[in-house]
Design an enzyme around this catalytic site. Sequence first.
Site, PDB file in Angstrom:
ATOM      1  N   LYS A   9       1.084  -1.562   0.127  1.00 43.55           N
ATOM      2  CA  LYS A   9       0.248  -0.241   0.126  1.00 43.55           C
ATOM      3  C   LYS A   9       0.783   1.267  -0.260  1.00 43.55           C
ATOM      4  O   LYS A   9       2.166   0.912   0.200  1.00 43.55           O
ATOM      5  CB  LYS A   9      -0.822   0.053   1.165  1.00 43.55           C
ATOM      6  CG  LYS A   9      -1.386   1.438   1.276  1.00 43.55           C
ATOM      7  CD  LYS A   9      -2.638   0.725   2.395  1.00 43.55           C
ATOM      8  CE  LYS A   9      -4.236   1.576   2.594  1.00 43.55           C
ATOM      9  NZ  LYS A   9      -4.401   1.896   1.225  1.00 43.55           N
ATOM     10  N   CYS A  33      -3.024   9.374  -7.095  1.00 44.65           N
ATOM     11  CA  CYS A  33      -3.834   8.793  -6.242  1.00 44.65           C
ATOM     12  C   CYS A  33      -4.917   9.990  -7.010  1.00 44.65           C
ATOM     13  O   CYS A  33      -4.657  10.966  -6.221  1.00 44.65           O
ATOM     14  CB  CYS A  33      -3.424   8.684  -5.125  1.00 44.65           C
ATOM     15  SG  CYS A  33      -5.282   7.830  -4.325  1.00 44.65           S
ATOM     16  N   LYS A  60       4.641   5.443 -10.576  1.00 45.11           N
ATOM     17  CA  LYS A  60       3.374   5.435 -11.139  1.00 45.11           C
ATOM     18  C   LYS A  60       2.026   5.933 -11.511  1.00 45.11           C
ATOM     19  O   LYS A  60       1.607   7.500 -11.165  1.00 45.11           O
ATOM     20  CB  LYS A  60       2.586   4.867  -9.815  1.00 45.11           C
ATOM     21  CG  LYS A  60       1.188   4.269 -10.044  1.00 45.11           C
ATOM     22  CD  LYS A  60       0.061   3.240  -9.636  1.00 45.11           C
ATOM     23  CE  LYS A  60      -1.060   2.169  -9.818  1.00 45.11           C
ATOM     24  NZ  LYS A  60      -1.161   1.111  -8.296  1.00 45.11           N
ATOM     25  N   GLY A  70     -10.869  -1.994 -12.411  1.00 46.47           N
ATOM     26  CA  GLY A  70     -11.218  -2.747 -12.887  1.00 46.47           C
ATOM     27  C   GLY A  70     -11.900  -3.097 -14.260  1.00 46.47           C
ATOM     28  O   GLY A  70     -11.481  -2.209 -14.792  1.00 46.47           O
ATOM     29  N   THR A 114      -8.288  -4.964  -8.287  1.00 42.01           N
ATOM     30  CA  THR A 114      -9.344  -5.249  -8.000  1.00 42.01           C
ATOM     31  C   THR A 114      -9.409  -6.888  -8.122  1.00 42.01           C
ATOM     32  O   THR A 114     -10.260  -7.468  -7.180  1.00 42.01           O
ATOM     33  CB  THR A 114     -10.224  -4.494  -8.726  1.00 42.01           C
ATOM     34  OG1 THR A 114     -10.038  -3.548  -8.824  1.00 42.01           O
ATOM     35  CG2 THR A 114     -12.063  -4.306  -8.865  1.00 42.01           C
TER      36      THR A 114
HETATM   37  C1  LIG Z   1      -9.672  -0.125  -3.108  1.00 38.56           C
HETATM   38  C2  LIG Z   1      -8.268   0.348  -3.548  1.00 38.56           C
HETATM   39  C3  LIG Z   1      -6.694   0.923  -2.558  1.00 38.56           C
HETATM   40  C4  LIG Z   1      -5.921   1.145  -3.453  1.00 38.56           C
HETATM   41  N1  LIG Z   1      -4.730   1.844  -3.242  1.00 38.56           N
HETATM   42  C5  LIG Z   1      -3.723   2.283  -3.762  1.00 38.56           C
HETATM   43  C6  LIG Z   1      -2.938   3.405  -3.124  1.00 38.56           C
HETATM   44  O1  LIG Z   1      -2.541   2.581  -1.858  1.00 38.56           O
HETATM   45  N2  LIG Z   1      -1.621   3.630  -4.183  1.00 38.56           N
HETATM   46  C7  LIG Z   1      -2.029   2.902  -5.040  1.00 38.56           C
HETATM   47  O2  LIG Z   1      -0.564   3.626  -6.220  1.00 38.56           O
HETATM   48  N3  LIG Z   1      -2.279   2.809  -6.210  1.00 38.56           N
HETATM   49  C8  LIG Z   1      -3.721   2.102  -4.821  1.00 38.56           C
HETATM   50  N4  LIG Z   1      -4.643   1.537  -6.329  1.00 38.56           N
HETATM   51  C9  LIG Z   1      -4.605   1.767  -7.026  1.00 38.56           C
HETATM   52  C10 LIG Z   1      -4.662  -0.017  -7.901  1.00 38.56           C
HETATM   53  O3  LIG Z   1      -3.288  -0.075  -7.244  1.00 38.56           O
HETATM   54  C11 LIG Z   1      -4.515   0.303  -9.168  1.00 38.56           C
HETATM   55  O4  LIG Z   1      -3.646   0.712  -9.768  1.00 38.56           O
HETATM   56  C12 LIG Z   1      -5.596  -0.232  -9.427  1.00 38.56           C
HETATM   57  O5  LIG Z   1      -6.995  -0.249  -8.823  1.00 38.56           O
HETATM   58  C13 LIG Z   1      -6.163  -0.303 -10.980  1.00 38.56           C
HETATM   59  O6  LIG Z   1      -5.208  -2.031 -11.962  1.00 38.56           O
HETATM   60  P1  LIG Z   1      -7.388  -2.982 -10.986  1.00 38.56           P
HETATM   61  O7  LIG Z   1      -8.254  -2.786 -12.099  1.00 38.56           O
HETATM   62  O8  LIG Z   1      -6.372  -4.395 -11.000  1.00 38.56           O
HETATM   63  O9  LIG Z   1      -7.349  -2.730  -9.612  1.00 38.56           O
HETATM   64  C14 LIG Z   1      -5.957   1.085  -4.988  1.00 38.56           C
HETATM   65  C15 LIG Z   1      -7.575   0.739  -5.852  1.00 38.56           C
HETATM   66  C16 LIG Z   1      -7.974   0.896  -4.914  1.00 38.56           C
HETATM   67  C17 LIG Z   1      -9.365  -0.624  -5.405  1.00 38.56           C
END
Ligand SMILES: Cc1cc2nc3c(=O)[nH]c(=O)nc-3n(C[C@H](O)[C@H](O)[C@H](O)COP(=O)(O)O)c2cc1C
Length: 308
Positions: A43, A127, A160, A212, A261
């Site tokens: 995280k 973020c 990122k 997602g 996700t």
């Molecule tokens: C609940 C949640 C918390 C997240 N927290 C972070 C975080 O602390 N730092 C970060 O760089 N990305 C964070 N993300 C983004 C994810 O790392 C990722 O970039 C994003 O969800 C897209 O990928 P996915 O579609 O596979 O989830 C978070 C995403 C979700 C859903």
Amino acid sequence: MLEINLSGLELKSPIILASGILGVSYSSMKRIFNAGIGAVTSKSIGPNPRKGYKNPSIIELFPGTFLNAVGLGNPGIDNFLSEIKEIKEFNIPMIVSVFGDSANSYLNVATKAEQAGADAIEINISCPHAEVSSIGINKDLTYKVVKTLKDNLKVPVFVKLNPNVTDIGKIALAAEKGGADGVVAINTLGAMVIDINTKRPILAHGSGGLSGKAIHPIAVKKVYDLYQLLKIPIIGCGGIFTWKEVVEFMLAGANAVQIGTALYKGVEIITEINNSLIYYIKNNGYSSISEIIGLAHEYKTQEVPDFE
Ligand SMILES: Cc1cc2nc3c(=O)[nH]c(=O)nc-3n(C[C@H](O)[C@H](O)[C@H](O)COP(=O)(O)O)c2cc1C
């Protein structure tokens, strides 16, 4: 067959745990490690302990598509060091995601993470529901933060990227110029839902970040475009639920991918994805997954006609 070298990190699979998805505790790491993950990202960790936003902070909008504004809640780097040391036992590359409120505070967090054993640093400048997004929309600030970390750290540094910008390429090029060892594309997309009965945004914070299934084709285009601009590796992220999305990202130009996700369905999908990837590689006559990186660029797409 699935092994890759990502800027010096040896991964047994190109699938990396995305930031913020699973707590980096010993028990969740054990499950995800046994499922065959190639590397894990923590995280995002900041200089001080920080509470996240109030509930509701996450909702499922459509099957497999979520909106969240958890607000970078985290224990602060000093309270996180023991976890980094514990995770080292798994002998799996660990990427620590960091944020701060100035280039020096990013460096302070990253330096402590490196000293505790982080194998790489991921800079969160993206973020959409926290103040760090202001860095990820500005190429000069991005360059400054990346350069400050690269000048002082030994481990690889990934950036990122924020997809909520007009031209993601400019920011990525600034990160590359600052010395980044790779970029992660993409973080969540800024979004909002409003309850038509209470007539107010559903999330406590108002807006949030979409993740997602819905964001996958957007992420594929970002990776495809970045591949034509950058020399450094790209880590694709957004909407991976099966091996097919992994292959798609790699054909678009990703060297590795992150999964977030989809893990709400359980970490077993990582094993399924790895097994199916091996099948795909063999079936297509390749001996390593790296051979498919960027292949979609061999197809000549139709050009935009000249404006008359
Ligand atoms: C609940 C949640 C918390 C997240 N927290 C972070 C975080 O602390 N730092 C970060 O760089 N990305 C964070 N993300 C983004 C994810 O790392 C990722 O970039 C994003 O969800 C897209 O990928 P996915 O579609 O596979 O989830 C978070 C995403 C979700 C859903």
